[in-house]
Each structure stands twice: as structure tokens, then as C-alpha cells.
Design an enzyme around this catalytic site. Sequence first.
Site, PDB file in Angstrom:
ATOM      1  N   GLY A  69       0.811  -1.230   0.000  1.00  0.00           N
ATOM      2  CA  GLY A  69       0.000   0.000   0.000  1.00  0.00           C
ATOM      3  C   GLY A  69       0.833   1.264   0.000  1.00  0.00           C
ATOM      4  O   GLY A  69       0.476   2.259   0.634  1.00  0.00           O
ATOM      5  N   LEU A  70       1.949   1.232  -0.726  1.00  0.00           N
ATOM      6  CA  LEU A  70       2.787   2.432  -0.907  1.00  0.00           C
ATOM      7  C   LEU A  70       3.273   3.065   0.397  1.00  0.00           C
ATOM      8  O   LEU A  70       3.387   4.277   0.500  1.00  0.00           O
ATOM      9  CB  LEU A  70       2.055   3.482  -1.759  1.00  0.00           C
ATOM     10  CG  LEU A  70       1.795   3.114  -3.208  1.00  0.00           C
ATOM     11  CD1 LEU A  70       1.201   4.321  -3.947  1.00  0.00           C
ATOM     12  CD2 LEU A  70       3.052   2.655  -3.932  1.00  0.00           C
ATOM     13  N   CYS A 125      -0.384   3.555  -9.107  1.00  0.00           N
ATOM     14  CA  CYS A 125      -0.925   4.006  -7.814  1.00  0.00           C
ATOM     15  C   CYS A 125      -2.447   4.039  -7.900  1.00  0.00           C
ATOM     16  O   CYS A 125      -2.991   4.497  -8.906  1.00  0.00           O
ATOM     17  CB  CYS A 125      -0.472   5.433  -7.510  1.00  0.00           C
ATOM     18  SG  CYS A 125       1.272   5.601  -7.283  1.00  0.00           S
TER      19      CYS A 125
HETATM   20  C1  LIG Z   1       6.977  -6.198  -1.603  1.00  0.00           C
HETATM   21  C2  LIG Z   1       6.851  -5.436  -2.892  1.00  0.00           C
HETATM   22  C3  LIG Z   1       6.738  -4.038  -2.865  1.00  0.00           C
HETATM   23  C4  LIG Z   1       6.616  -3.316  -4.047  1.00  0.00           C
HETATM   24  N1  LIG Z   1       6.539  -1.947  -4.004  1.00  0.00           N
HETATM   25  C5  LIG Z   1       6.491  -1.231  -5.166  1.00  0.00           C
HETATM   26  C6  LIG Z   1       6.498   0.189  -5.140  1.00  0.00           C
HETATM   27  O1  LIG Z   1       6.573   0.846  -4.095  1.00  0.00           O
HETATM   28  N2  LIG Z   1       6.425   0.833  -6.336  1.00  0.00           N
HETATM   29  C7  LIG Z   1       6.392   0.173  -7.545  1.00  0.00           C
HETATM   30  O2  LIG Z   1       6.346   0.820  -8.598  1.00  0.00           O
HETATM   31  N3  LIG Z   1       6.404  -1.176  -7.590  1.00  0.00           N
HETATM   32  C8  LIG Z   1       6.457  -1.880  -6.443  1.00  0.00           C
HETATM   33  N4  LIG Z   1       6.499  -3.250  -6.484  1.00  0.00           N
HETATM   34  C9  LIG Z   1       6.476  -3.928  -7.796  1.00  0.00           C
HETATM   35  C10 LIG Z   1       7.893  -4.313  -8.237  1.00  0.00           C
HETATM   36  O3  LIG Z   1       8.714  -3.166  -8.360  1.00  0.00           O
HETATM   37  C11 LIG Z   1       7.871  -5.101  -9.568  1.00  0.00           C
HETATM   38  O4  LIG Z   1       7.463  -4.244 -10.612  1.00  0.00           O
HETATM   39  C12 LIG Z   1       6.936  -6.300  -9.527  1.00  0.00           C
HETATM   40  O5  LIG Z   1       7.083  -6.970  -8.295  1.00  0.00           O
HETATM   41  C13 LIG Z   1       7.178  -7.287 -10.662  1.00  0.00           C
HETATM   42  O6  LIG Z   1       8.505  -7.732 -10.692  1.00  0.00           O
HETATM   43  P1  LIG Z   1       9.029  -9.091  -9.972  1.00  0.00           P
HETATM   44  O7  LIG Z   1       8.147 -10.199 -10.440  1.00  0.00           O
HETATM   45  O8  LIG Z   1      10.457  -9.205 -10.388  1.00  0.00           O
HETATM   46  O9  LIG Z   1       8.880  -8.858  -8.510  1.00  0.00           O
HETATM   47  C14 LIG Z   1       6.604  -3.997  -5.293  1.00  0.00           C
HETATM   48  C15 LIG Z   1       6.725  -5.397  -5.331  1.00  0.00           C
HETATM   49  C16 LIG Z   1       6.848  -6.122  -4.149  1.00  0.00           C
HETATM   50  C17 LIG Z   1       6.985  -7.620  -4.222  1.00  0.00           C
END
Ligand SMILES: Cc1cc2nc3c(=O)[nH]c(=O)nc-3n(C[C@H](O)[C@H](O)[C@H](O)COP(=O)(O)O)c2cc1C
Length: 274
Positions: A69-70, A125
Amino acid sequence: MEKLVRIKRLTLKNPFIASSGTCGYANVEEIPLHLFGAAVTKTITFTPREGNRPPRLAETPAGLINSIGLQNMGLSAFKTFLQDFVKPTTLLVSVGGETPEEFSSILHELSKYDIIDGFELNLSCPNLRLGGEVVGKDYISVSTILDACVKATNKPILVKLSPFTEELGKILDYWEPLLEGFVLFNTFPAMEIDLKSGQPLLGAVSGGLSGPAIYPIVLNSVYKHKDHTIIASGGIASPQIAQKFILAGAKALEIGTANLWNPEFIKSLVSEEE
Ligand SMILES: Cc1cc2nc3c(=O)[nH]c(=O)nc-3n(C[C@H](O)[C@H](O)[C@H](O)COP(=O)(O)O)c2cc1C
């Protein structure tokens, strides 16, 4: 040997970028962030956010659902944090907001910091005023935010889109010349049910699915849009998957969940490059 990657204005020492939300404010010491070509901070919003009710993480057979949740320190505390921060690699700051003005004022404020190499706009968002729909829902909503953002900074801008963004092709065609690149994608909407209670497992009910479960879907989009400047994000959790995204035409690769599962995961990619 490291392989230099030139996107447009950004030159990275290798194509691997630590994803937003998985490396703190590019300051998580357990992850060897200096081995990445770049690191993206947790999304920064204008005011601090506490995030969603726990539980916020659910493991699934091939991925992770998160509903953080940011949660973040907000712009003002982030500016203080930057004052004596020593960056481990190229620093990209993820920016979030609900309105074009929120995005552009954060960019304007942070553009004064030489330590920042570029921005990643998190257009996934939720807009609470519009019932929680993502702020970058379609061409008009994405363009309204980007119009404000390109006027607010001279630093390179990456735009990170939600996988269900409507009119994706039109967005990529129009904005390609004006931006550094497009990050496809953020997480996919998902939920889990706890069999013991019979209730949704996450405090916020729904979250975003990441990890290997999503990579073939993301791969499909990256390949389809390979004529644009695409940075792949979604399920890159092995050197083989990373290689597939390069073959599909991605200019760089973001690594998220794999860092959480194994903080030293990057070492397998960097040695793969040698
Ligand atoms: C715990 C967690 C927190 C995340 N927080 C953000 C965030 O603050 N902002 C954002 O743009 N993406 C956020 N993401 C998304 C990741 O940056 C990424 O785009 C997404 O997890 C897909 O890539 P992956 O499969 O390699 O994890 C978050 C992902 C995870 C797992």
C-alpha cells in the site's frame, strides 16, 4: 566483465535494475546493490503513507502477492534522507501520486538533487477518489500525468505501467520520443484465501502478484512492443528468464521478488554476463 547498456540518456553498467519496493530506498544492505546497473527506490509520495493493514504478503506456488500500500516516508523526509546518502549505483527515484500536480511537484522538488539520475513514475498508484482505479488507466489519464511531468524535470523519466493499462500501443507510440523508456509492468491484481479461516488472507483483501507466475504474460507484451524502449519487470527470477527477456527485445531488466527470496540473486545474473 560488465556489459554497458545505453538506454537513451542513461548508461548503466549492466542491464539489471533493482525494482521499486524490493530494495528500500536503494539502501538495503543485505542486497549487493552495487552489482546492479541501477536501483529504484520505494515509491515516494508527497505525504508519508503508513500502508495497508497486515498481513501484507501472501506466498503462492509461483509468486508473491503483496499489499504494502505504498508505505513510504514522504517527500520531505526523503529529501532529508538524501542529504547524506551515498548511492550504491545509478539512482532512480520512484514517484507516485493521485494527481498530475502531485507527480509534477515531487519531480520539481527532487530535480535539484544531483545524486538522482532519473525518475520512474509509478502509474499503478490507486486513485482513491476514483474508487481505487490505477492513476494511469488509459491514454488520457497517462498523458495528463506525463504532460505535467515532462515540464517539471530535465532528468530522464521512465514510466512504469500497470498490466491492464488500456490503449498501451497508443501510449507507447505518442510518448516514446519524450521519455527515457517504459517499464512493463507493475504487479497483477490478485488475492489469496486462507483455508483455515475461510477469509481473504491479506488485510487489504487484494494485492499485486509478482514473481515467476507472471513472466510469460509480461514476456508476451515485451515482445509485442519490442520496437519501443522497454524495460521488463515481472518474474525475472532465474538467469534463463532474464535471457528470455533480452531475446524478446527488452533494453534492461528489473528484478524484484527474486531479491526478496534471495538477496544475493544478482550474483547469478552478473556471473552469467561474464
Ligand atoms: C513487496 C513489494 C513491494 C513493491 N513496491 C512497489 C512500489 O513501491 N512501487 C512500484 O512501482 N512497484 C512496487 N512493487 C512492484 C515491483 O517493483 C515489480 O514491478 C513487480 O514486483 C514485478 O517484478 P518481480 O516479479 O520481479 O517482482 C513492489 C513489489 C513487491 C513484491
